[in-house]
Design an enzyme around this catalytic site. Structure first.
Site, PDB file in Angstrom:
ATOM      1  CG  HIS A 120       1.580  -3.888   5.956  1.00  0.00           C
ATOM      2  ND1 HIS A 120       1.570  -3.665   4.597  1.00  0.00           N
ATOM      3  CD2 HIS A 120       2.721  -3.342   6.372  1.00  0.00           C
ATOM      4  CE1 HIS A 120       2.495  -2.799   4.448  1.00  0.00           C
ATOM      5  NE2 HIS A 120       3.293  -2.742   5.417  1.00  0.00           N
ATOM      6  CG  ASP A 166      -3.796  -3.278   6.525  1.00  0.00           C
ATOM      7  OD1 ASP A 166      -2.763  -2.657   6.870  1.00  0.00           O
ATOM      8  OD2 ASP A 166      -4.185  -3.558   5.550  1.00  0.00           O
ATOM      9  CG  HIS A 214      -3.048   2.676   4.718  1.00  0.00           C
ATOM     10  ND1 HIS A 214      -2.043   2.505   3.758  1.00  0.00           N
ATOM     11  CD2 HIS A 214      -2.089   3.100   5.699  1.00  0.00           C
ATOM     12  CE1 HIS A 214      -0.862   2.802   4.091  1.00  0.00           C
ATOM     13  NE2 HIS A 214      -0.897   3.279   5.414  1.00  0.00           N
ATOM     14  CG  ASP A 230      -1.905  -6.037   3.355  1.00  0.00           C
ATOM     15  OD1 ASP A 230      -0.805  -5.443   3.313  1.00  0.00           O
ATOM     16  OD2 ASP A 230      -2.965  -5.461   3.652  1.00  0.00           O
ATOM     17  CG  ASP A 285       1.523  -3.817   0.665  1.00  0.00           C
ATOM     18  OD1 ASP A 285       1.039  -4.774   1.222  1.00  0.00           O
ATOM     19  OD2 ASP A 285       1.146  -2.848   1.453  1.00  0.00           O
ATOM     20  CG  ASP A 301      -2.064  -3.656   0.108  1.00  0.00           C
ATOM     21  OD1 ASP A 301      -1.272  -3.381  -0.554  1.00  0.00           O
ATOM     22  OD2 ASP A 301      -2.098  -3.025   1.275  1.00  0.00           O
ATOM     23  CD  GLU A 347      -2.523   1.173  -0.170  1.00  0.00           C
ATOM     24  OE1 GLU A 347      -1.735   1.842  -0.567  1.00  0.00           O
ATOM     25  OE2 GLU A 347      -3.037   1.261   1.185  1.00  0.00           O
ATOM     26  CG  HIS A 374      -5.981  -2.346   2.294  1.00  0.00           C
ATOM     27  ND1 HIS A 374      -5.008  -3.469   2.642  1.00  0.00           N
ATOM     28  CD2 HIS A 374      -7.248  -3.010   2.058  1.00  0.00           C
ATOM     29  CE1 HIS A 374      -5.774  -4.571   2.187  1.00  0.00           C
ATOM     30  NE2 HIS A 374      -7.018  -4.349   2.153  1.00  0.00           N
TER      31      HIS A 374
END
Length: 298
Positions: free
Chosen positions: A123, A125, A138, A121, A227, A225, A270, A98
């Protein structure tokens, strides 16, 4: 959305510590990304991959691991995207970890006064060298894009910041570090965690996000992303977090974005084939891209 799409691969795994995500663009192409979009009537130009090289990795080195190599790759990505936008084509970027979003946002934001960003996402980030537990870049691209971080990253493409905090909507967050939580509150970034998705439902979350961005932006970039999805649906990612968005909820989100017609660029990142099960996660990415670009059952 524009009928002419330029696909740009970024086979980079230098923004994080687990190897394999550099094969993500190939995995998504192998899963039929180009054929899927062509079947929907789009004119696809596969621009190939950004050249990354194989620099020596900073495993235990500075707070910003592989900084020089990550910055150089993102500079090249921003140039490649700018070239395609000048041809009035829709940029679709395939990652890669990412950290490539640093270059993506640097490339896609220039034509807009108020670019909006949907950050799909697990996260935020939003880490910096000071707040990151790992030093992996990332985990920093959104912070970098709002102008917070090392100048080698924040000044990519010769300007910054790339996006205003109030023009960002994070969807699916369920793993935020302390520094990220503080930054979200300080900057007033709009976040729909899994709590909001569970409580409100994906339909209301997307309706609110789309309305919010429609009021204040003149273009919207989707940074997806894999994830963000639950690991049962997308196992081939480097930083899986249980309790994520379902496959069906993600389809609905993409379908609603297609109906809204607000997207001006997108990226899928990702995908890690080494950690995957028979290319399942890359196939999920292709399925979601189909919905994002208007595919319907009837």
């Amino acid at each position: 959305m524009k009928k002419d799409i330029s696909i740009i691969g970024v086979p980079m795994d230098l923004g994080q510590s687990r190897r394999g995500v550099d094969m993500g663009p190939s995995a998504m192409r192998y899963a039929g990304m180009i054929e899927r979009l062509e079947s929907l009537g789009y004119n696809i130009d596969d621009c190939g991959d950004i050249e990354i090289g194989r620099p020596e990795r900073d495993h235990n080195g500075p707070k910003l691991k592989n900084l020089k190599a990550v910055a150089e790759a993102n500079e090249e990505l921003a140039k490649a995207i700018d070239k395609e936008i000048n041809k009035e084509r829709f940029p679709l970027v395939l990652g890669g970890d990412h950290s490539i979003a640093i270059g993506t946002l640097a490339g896609v934001t220039k034509p807009y006064k108020n670019l909006g960003v949907i950050w799909y996402d697990a996260h935020g980030d939003l880490n910096t060298a000071e707040t990151s537990p790992s030093g992996n870049i990332h985990g920093m691209p959104l912070a970098v894009s709002i102008g917070i971080g090392d100048s080698a990253l924040t000044n990519i493409a010769g300007f910054g910041p790339k996006v205003k905090p109030e023009n960002i909507v994070i969807i699916g967050a369920r793993s935020l570090d302390k520094g990220e939580r503080e930054l979200i509150k300080e900057k007033g970034i709009k976040v729909y965690t899994m709590h909001e998705i569970d409580r409100l439902g994906m339909t209301q979350v997307m309706n609110e996000a789309i309305a919010y961005l429609n009021e204040r932006t003149d273009g919207v970039h989707l940074s997806l992303d894999l994830d963000g999805l639950d690991p049962t649906d997308a196992p081939g990612v480097g930083t899986p977090v249980n309790g994520g968005i379902s496959f069906r909820e993600s389809h609905l989100a993409m379908e609603m974005l297609a109906e809204a017609g607000i997207l001006t660029s997108a990226e899928f990142v990702e995908v890690n084939p080494i950690l995957d099960d028979k290319n399942k996660t890359a196939t999920v990415a292709v399925d979601l891209a189909g919905s994002l670009f208007g595919e319907k059952l009837l």
